[in-house]
Design a protein around this motif. Structure first.
Motif, PDB file in Angstrom:
ATOM      1  N   SER A 104     -14.531 -62.404   0.400  1.00 50.03           N
ATOM      2  CA  SER A 104     -14.088 -63.746  -0.036  1.00 50.03           C
ATOM      3  C   SER A 104     -15.248 -64.739  -0.062  1.00 50.03           C
ATOM      4  N   SER A 105     -16.438 -64.235  -0.400  1.00 48.28           N
ATOM      5  CA  SER A 105     -17.630 -65.085  -0.469  1.00 48.28           C
ATOM      6  C   SER A 105     -18.185 -65.055  -1.889  1.00 48.28           C
ATOM      7  N   ARG A 106     -19.197 -65.905  -2.129  1.00 46.98           N
ATOM      8  CA  ARG A 106     -19.798 -65.940  -3.448  1.00 46.98           C
ATOM      9  C   ARG A 106     -21.315 -65.938  -3.345  1.00 46.98           C
ATOM     10  N   LYS A 237      -4.940 -68.588   1.204  1.00 47.15           N
ATOM     11  CA  LYS A 237      -5.380 -67.227   0.897  1.00 47.15           C
ATOM     12  C   LYS A 237      -6.532 -67.347  -0.099  1.00 47.15           C
ATOM     13  N   VAL A 238      -7.765 -67.164   0.388  1.00 45.60           N
ATOM     14  CA  VAL A 238      -8.952 -67.447  -0.416  1.00 45.60           C
ATOM     15  C   VAL A 238      -9.182 -66.355  -1.456  1.00 45.60           C
ATOM     16  N   VAL A 239      -9.238 -66.785  -2.717  1.00 42.71           N
ATOM     17  CA  VAL A 239      -9.562 -65.913  -3.835  1.00 42.71           C
ATOM     18  C   VAL A 239     -10.961 -66.220  -4.347  1.00 42.71           C
ATOM     19  N   ALA A 274      -8.674 -76.502   0.067  1.00 40.70           N
ATOM     20  CA  ALA A 274      -7.975 -75.277   0.456  1.00 40.70           C
ATOM     21  C   ALA A 274      -7.134 -74.740  -0.694  1.00 40.70           C
ATOM     22  N   ILE A 275      -6.374 -75.622  -1.345  1.00 41.29           N
ATOM     23  CA  ILE A 275      -5.525 -75.187  -2.455  1.00 41.29           C
ATOM     24  C   ILE A 275      -6.378 -74.644  -3.598  1.00 41.29           C
ATOM     25  N   LYS A 276      -7.496 -75.330  -3.879  1.00 36.02           N
ATOM     26  CA  LYS A 276      -8.396 -74.873  -4.931  1.00 36.02           C
ATOM     27  C   LYS A 276      -8.855 -73.441  -4.712  1.00 36.02           C
ATOM     28  N   CYS A 277      -9.078 -73.038  -3.466  1.00 40.30           N
ATOM     29  CA  CYS A 277      -9.600 -71.702  -3.157  1.00 40.30           C
ATOM     30  C   CYS A 277      -8.605 -70.577  -3.430  1.00 40.30           C
ATOM     31  N   THR A 278      -7.355 -70.932  -3.708  1.00 38.75           N
ATOM     32  CA  THR A 278      -6.343 -69.904  -3.966  1.00 38.75           C
ATOM     33  C   THR A 278      -6.374 -69.405  -5.411  1.00 38.75           C
TER      34      THR A 278
END
Length: 303
Positions: A104-106, A237-239, A274-278
């Motif tokens: 879940s990293s970039r 839930k990180v995408v 947080a929401i953005k990461c989904t």
């Protein structure tokens, strides 16, 4: 005229989703690949626009494929483009970003291109003067410093997304009202041993209205000259974590313009991030204001 204007990096990203990072000198099949707009201030402006604020980008883009995509992307999200200068024969700022499902990293590799530095024109100066808040990120340093000085002279607040330890950064820090450094920047610039100590040093050195230190998965803290106050990271839930910091800063700008106090701004921005990461894509995954408000209520925080 827009309430929030911004000067800083605007990047044509290519997002490549992979199951895991490959070993060197091997091949790996990607799960997907897509173009996306990026850059701290540029993405922050999109976030603020999606949260209901009038925003505008001040800068230079190329007329190549990357530049055309970036200008169209601003228009798609309602960010003003009247103060963008388009130059022919230059290479856009671009990057390729790998998004690992395993961690879940970039990981990002970028090319800054060869566009000339921004020189503010009278129309752009007037947009700064008439705004409520100016966002900067340390890119286009000379123009950002000039704009910040103009903003301060005209009662316009300056929000600085402190991410890179660029040359001459202290010039911009000295003109900042809302200072939002990463923990790495805060400790690196001050030589402090902790985020708390770094926040206090930055406050004493530059006298902003507030220092907000972002600490990734730990949330962060704010300091206004008295007690250090902590804010949490909200569950998700990180995408795709790419651009989450940029979105945090844009959400903070929106919250300030909406009249929230700085503690509420921190909670609001943490929730938006947080929401953005989904979802995949820093810009397209930013929620609207009502979604954030309901999400915070579900997590026992009332705006």
């Amino acid at each position: 005229m827009s309430k929030i204007v911004g000067i800083g990096a605007c990047v044509m990203d290519t997002l490549v989703s992979v199951p895991h990072y490959p070993n060197e000198d091997t091949k790996l099949r990607a799960e997907s690949s897509k173009p996306a707009g990026g850059g701290p201030v540029a993405t922050g402006l999109v976030a603020a626009a999606k949260l209901g604020c009038d925003t505008e980008y001040i800068g230079i883009l190329s007329d190549d494929a990357g530049g055309r995509f970036l200008k169209d992307d601003f228009k798609k999200y309602g960010v003003g483009t009247d103060n963008i200068t388009v130059k022919s024969g230059y290479r856009s700022f671009t990057s390729v970003i790998w998004l690992s499902a395993e961690t879940s990293s970039r990981t990002c590799v970028f090319d800054k291109g060869d566009l000339p530095p921004l020189e503010l024109k009278e129309k752009q100066i007037q947009s700064v003067k008439s705004a409520e808040l100016l966002m900067v990120d340390g890119n286009e340093m000379d123009a950002a410093v000039e704009a910040a000085r103009i903003a301060r002279e005209n009662g316009v607040r300056v929000l600085y997304d402190c991410g890179g330890l660029y040359d001459g950064v202290e010039r911009l820090l000295a003109l900042t009202d809302i200072m939002i450094p990463s923990e790495e920047f805060a400790i690196g610039h001050t030589g402090a041993s902790s985020a708390e100590e770094a926040a206090k040093k930055l406050y004493e050195m530059y006298k902003p209205a507030v220092v907000v230190v972002t600490q990734g998965k730990k949330g962060g803290l704010l300091y206004q000259g008295d007690a250090v106050i902590y804010y949490p990271i909200y569950p998700a839930k990180v995408v795709d974590s790419n651009g989450s910091g940029d979105v945090f800063h844009g959400a903070f700008a929106a919250a300030v313009v909406k009249g929230f106090d700085y503690k509420k701004c921190c909670h609001f921005s943490s929730a938006v991030s947080a929401i953005k990461c989904t979802g995949v894509g820093a810009r397209e995954s930013v929620p609207d204001f009502e979604t954030v408000k309901n999400y915070l209520k579900e997590n026992d925080y009332e705006l």
